[in-house]
Design an enzyme around this catalytic site. Structure first.
Site, mmCIF file in Angstrom:
data_model
loop_
_atom_site.group_PDB
_atom_site.id
_atom_site.type_symbol
_atom_site.label_atom_id
_atom_site.label_comp_id
_atom_site.label_asym_id
_atom_site.label_seq_id
_atom_site.Cartn_x
_atom_site.Cartn_y
_atom_site.Cartn_z
ATOM 1 N N TYR A 213 0.846 -1.185 0.000
ATOM 2 C CA TYR A 213 0.000 0.000 0.000
ATOM 3 C C TYR A 213 0.886 1.241 0.000
ATOM 4 O O TYR A 213 1.732 1.409 0.881
ATOM 5 C CB TYR A 213 -0.933 0.041 1.218
ATOM 6 C CG TYR A 213 -1.850 1.242 1.140
ATOM 7 C CD1 TYR A 213 -2.967 1.215 0.309
ATOM 8 C CD2 TYR A 213 -1.557 2.411 1.833
ATOM 9 C CE1 TYR A 213 -3.784 2.326 0.183
ATOM 10 C CE2 TYR A 213 -2.380 3.525 1.714
ATOM 11 C CZ TYR A 213 -3.483 3.483 0.878
ATOM 12 O OH TYR A 213 -4.286 4.589 0.732
ATOM 13 N N GLN B 275 -10.690 0.708 1.258
ATOM 14 C CA GLN B 275 -11.127 -0.184 0.188
ATOM 15 C C GLN B 275 -9.954 -0.915 -0.477
ATOM 16 O O GLN B 275 -10.111 -2.039 -0.957
ATOM 17 C CB GLN B 275 -11.963 0.572 -0.849
ATOM 18 C CG GLN B 275 -11.253 1.679 -1.605
ATOM 19 C CD GLN B 275 -11.391 3.030 -0.920
ATOM 20 O OE1 GLN B 275 -11.545 3.110 0.287
ATOM 21 N NE2 GLN B 275 -11.332 4.096 -1.708
ATOM 22 N N ASN C 191 -2.851 6.432 6.696
ATOM 23 C CA ASN C 191 -3.479 7.212 7.764
ATOM 24 C C ASN C 191 -4.117 6.275 8.794
ATOM 25 O O ASN C 191 -3.985 5.054 8.719
ATOM 26 C CB ASN C 191 -4.509 8.197 7.185
ATOM 27 C CG ASN C 191 -5.617 7.479 6.411
ATOM 28 O OD1 ASN C 191 -5.892 6.297 6.634
ATOM 29 N ND2 ASN C 191 -6.261 8.191 5.519
ATOM 30 N N SER D 211 3.050 9.405 10.996
ATOM 31 C CA SER D 211 4.487 9.484 11.231
ATOM 32 C C SER D 211 4.822 10.213 12.520
ATOM 33 O O SER D 211 4.076 11.086 12.973
ATOM 34 C CB SER D 211 5.155 10.187 10.049
ATOM 35 O OG SER D 211 6.549 10.061 10.134
ATOM 36 N N GLN E 112 9.127 15.798 9.795
ATOM 37 C CA GLN E 112 8.084 14.824 10.120
ATOM 38 C C GLN E 112 6.734 15.497 10.307
ATOM 39 O O GLN E 112 5.698 14.950 9.950
ATOM 40 C CB GLN E 112 8.462 14.057 11.388
ATOM 41 C CG GLN E 112 9.542 13.025 11.172
ATOM 42 C CD GLN E 112 9.203 12.053 10.061
ATOM 43 O OE1 GLN E 112 8.299 11.241 10.185
ATOM 44 N NE2 GLN E 112 9.932 12.127 8.965
ATOM 45 N N HIS F 18 4.428 15.733 7.303
ATOM 46 C CA HIS F 18 3.816 14.521 6.746
ATOM 47 C C HIS F 18 2.295 14.583 6.799
ATOM 48 O O HIS F 18 1.614 14.176 5.860
ATOM 49 C CB HIS F 18 4.294 13.281 7.505
ATOM 50 C CG HIS F 18 5.435 12.584 6.849
ATOM 51 N ND1 HIS F 18 5.325 11.960 5.637
ATOM 52 C CD2 HIS F 18 6.712 12.408 7.246
ATOM 53 C CE1 HIS F 18 6.489 11.421 5.307
ATOM 54 N NE2 HIS F 18 7.345 11.678 6.269
ATOM 55 N N GLU G 193 8.963 6.019 16.470
ATOM 56 C CA GLU G 193 9.152 5.447 15.130
ATOM 57 C C GLU G 193 10.535 5.839 14.603
ATOM 58 O O GLU G 193 11.341 4.990 14.232
ATOM 59 C CB GLU G 193 8.054 5.964 14.194
ATOM 60 C CG GLU G 193 8.227 5.501 12.757
ATOM 61 C CD GLU G 193 7.334 6.266 11.798
ATOM 62 O OE1 GLU G 193 7.109 5.756 10.684
ATOM 63 O OE2 GLU G 193 6.888 7.376 12.130
ATOM 64 N N HIS G 194 10.785 7.136 14.513
ATOM 65 C CA HIS G 194 12.092 7.668 14.140
ATOM 66 C C HIS G 194 12.718 8.323 15.365
ATOM 67 O O HIS G 194 12.031 9.009 16.119
ATOM 68 C CB HIS G 194 11.969 8.722 13.034
ATOM 69 C CG HIS G 194 11.269 8.247 11.805
ATOM 70 N ND1 HIS G 194 9.920 8.472 11.577
ATOM 71 C CD2 HIS G 194 11.728 7.576 10.725
ATOM 72 C CE1 HIS G 194 9.589 7.957 10.402
ATOM 73 N NE2 HIS G 194 10.660 7.406 9.873
ATOM 74 N N ASP H 287 14.720 8.138 5.268
ATOM 75 C CA ASP H 287 13.447 8.121 4.551
ATOM 76 C C ASP H 287 13.636 7.801 3.079
ATOM 77 O O ASP H 287 12.743 7.258 2.433
ATOM 78 C CB ASP H 287 12.759 9.490 4.673
ATOM 79 C CG ASP H 287 11.646 9.482 5.711
ATOM 80 O OD1 ASP H 287 11.414 8.435 6.324
ATOM 81 O OD2 ASP H 287 11.003 10.538 5.876
ATOM 82 N N GLU I 289 0.855 -36.627 28.720
ATOM 83 C CA GLU I 289 -0.145 -35.654 28.266
ATOM 84 C C GLU I 289 -1.459 -36.312 27.835
ATOM 85 O O GLU I 289 -2.383 -35.636 27.402
ATOM 86 C CB GLU I 289 0.420 -34.813 27.111
ATOM 87 C CG GLU I 289 1.530 -33.865 27.570
ATOM 88 C CD GLU I 289 1.905 -32.838 26.518
ATOM 89 O OE1 GLU I 289 1.534 -33.017 25.329
ATOM 90 O OE2 GLU I 289 2.563 -31.848 26.881
ATOM 91 N N HIS J 126 -0.134 -40.221 19.734
ATOM 92 C CA HIS J 126 1.235 -39.722 19.625
ATOM 93 C C HIS J 126 2.228 -40.807 20.072
ATOM 94 O O HIS J 126 3.240 -41.056 19.413
ATOM 95 C CB HIS J 126 1.429 -38.490 20.523
ATOM 96 C CG HIS J 126 0.909 -37.213 19.929
ATOM 97 N ND1 HIS J 126 -0.421 -37.003 19.659
ATOM 98 C CD2 HIS J 126 1.566 -36.071 19.548
ATOM 99 C CE1 HIS J 126 -0.579 -35.786 19.156
ATOM 100 N NE2 HIS J 126 0.615 -35.210 19.065
#
Length: 427
Positions: free
Chosen positions: A124, A186, A209, A233, A255, A258, A322-323, A356, A410, A415
């Site tokens: 994506y 979608q 997003n 971000s 950042q 963004h 994140e960064h 980046d 068990e 088994h």
């Protein structure tokens, strides 16, 4: 930006809260769209594209002619820059390949691990206020190195029903041929279920997003894997008096631009540095074309002063950025004690923007504190580790009794019998 000095430990959680909605706030919307896409396929995708992107499409798949035309809409200078970035990203991700791991756990018992590519992956690529063609490099390059058989790319169209030429050019350069003009919830739903046009994939990658982030999490309910919850971000900078305030401000703004829901934080043991950075942000903000977006993100952001390095690193690990940029005199202390971060940038001359785009590391990273338990995208993200074993007659003699005793304990008689039959056959 709000300035906070020496906050009490019990207040950190509230101070460090991200400016995002929780999954429960928007889960119902996402789930409804998923159900409709599952039932109606392409028709639902087109309807939501009209609603959310403001364009009616006859066909969703990008044609070979559109890909070819994009080649002529990109300057040579940009093509060269993309190629340089691609080379560095390939070099770094190829270095992540690992050999088969094999061991004889006991005489006659051979165990080994090998990696196999995920056959079908979906990428994506956001294309709204900023067409993130760089993200294609970060995802398609390691997917190709891993050997994924089928790579599907979705990106939202503009109001002319087109995808930005830099996205098409970069996708083509990376060998991606299945490109679809679909964005948002979608797109994730389309790759989750498959439609008449969009192939179903096994794992979905890429940032987006808050709605895309929740859509990816909902996709896991339908048997689809995701790279991580990668939402808006964020950046945290640790800086003291050895930092360059102009550099720090530029990183924070890089950042902030963004999106309005991005968040940036400065953590410093120097009140003077906090004041300098604050002034630099005000100054540099005026020159930004995306000033309005960055300004709203800055409203969600903070300048935090702490009394010493120990308190600073504890707060940073609690946030799990994140960064994360480190511009301090006591550099080694911060590097060695950083436990939670997506990607770390060290020194005054290591801007986050380098990672980046072109240094070679991956910029698809965990946000919203998920750096505490998730890694950023890497070569292994596109692969599965499979284990193998082969046992000889001698190995069965060595391991058999233990297997019989454990399975009996068990209460799993079948088994035990599977082993007993083999032991008897070699007596």
């Amino acid at each position: 930006m709000k300035k906070i000095y020496n906050p009490k430990r019990e207040n950190w959680e509230a101070i460090l809260k991200r400016p995002t909605q929780t999954i429960s706030d928007i889960e119902d919307v996402v789930s409804d769209i998923f159900q409709i896409v599952e039932q109606e396929g392409d028709a639902a995708i087109k309807r939501y594209t009209r609603k959310f992107d403001g364009v009616s499409l006859n066909g969703m798949k990008v044609s070979s002619q559109e890909i070819e035309d994009a080649q002529n809409l990109i300057t040579k200078e940009l093509k060269d820059a993309i190629q340089l970035a691609k080379n560095n990203i390939e070099k770094f991700h190829k270095a992540q390949k690992t050999d088969r791991v094999a061991v004889e756990t006991m005489h006659g018992v051979q165990c080994w691990q090998e990696k196999r590519p995920i056959q079908k992956v979906g990428l994506y690529i956001p294309g709204g206020t900023a067409p993130l063609f760089s993200t294609i490099l970060m995802l398609a390059v390691p997917a190709s190195i891993a050997g994924c058989n089928e790579i599907v790319l979705c990106s939202p169209p503009d109001q002319e029903g087109k995808i930005h030429p830099a996205i098409l050019y970069t996708a083509s350069l990376c060998g991606v041929r299945q490109i679809f003009k679909v964005g948002g919830i979608q797109a994730i739903a389309g790759m989750t279920f498959g439609t008449e046009t969009i192939p179903k994939v096994y794992k979905v990658f890429g940032p987006g997003n808050q709605y895309v982030t929740v859509a990816k999490q909902i996709a896991t309910k339908y048997g689809i894997a995701i790279d991580m919850p990668a939402g808006p971000s964020e950046l945290l900078v640790a800086a003291d008096d050895t930092a360059n305030a102009a550099f720090v401000a530029s990183d924070l703004l890089s950042q902030a631009e963004h999106g309005v829901d991005s968040q940036v934080i400065l953590v410093s043991t120097s009140k003077a540095m906090i004041d300098k950075v604050e002034k630099e942000i005000e100054k540099q903000l005026e020159d930004l074309p995306r000033k309005e977006i960055a300004s709203k993100a800055i409203e969600n952001s903070k300048l935090i002063g702490l009394e010493n390095d120990e308190a600073a690193i504890e707060l940073i690990n609690e946030y799990g950025p994140e960064h994360y940029i480190i511009c301090v005199a006591n550099e080694d202390f911060y590097v060695k004690n950083t436990m939670n971060a997506g990607s770390v940038f060290i020194g005054n001359y290591t801007p986050e923007s380098a990672g980046d785009y072109a240094s070679g590391t991956n910029h698809t990273l965990p946000t919203n504190g998920y750096a505490k338990q998730y890694s950023g995208v890497n070569l292994d993200s596109f692969m599965k580790s499979m284990t193998f074993q082969k046992i000889t007659k001698e190995g069965i003699k060595n391991i058999g009794n233990a297997v019989e005793l454990m399975s009996e304990a068990e209460g799993l008689e079948a088994h035990k019998k599977a082993m007993t039959l083999r032991l008897r056959s070699i007596d």
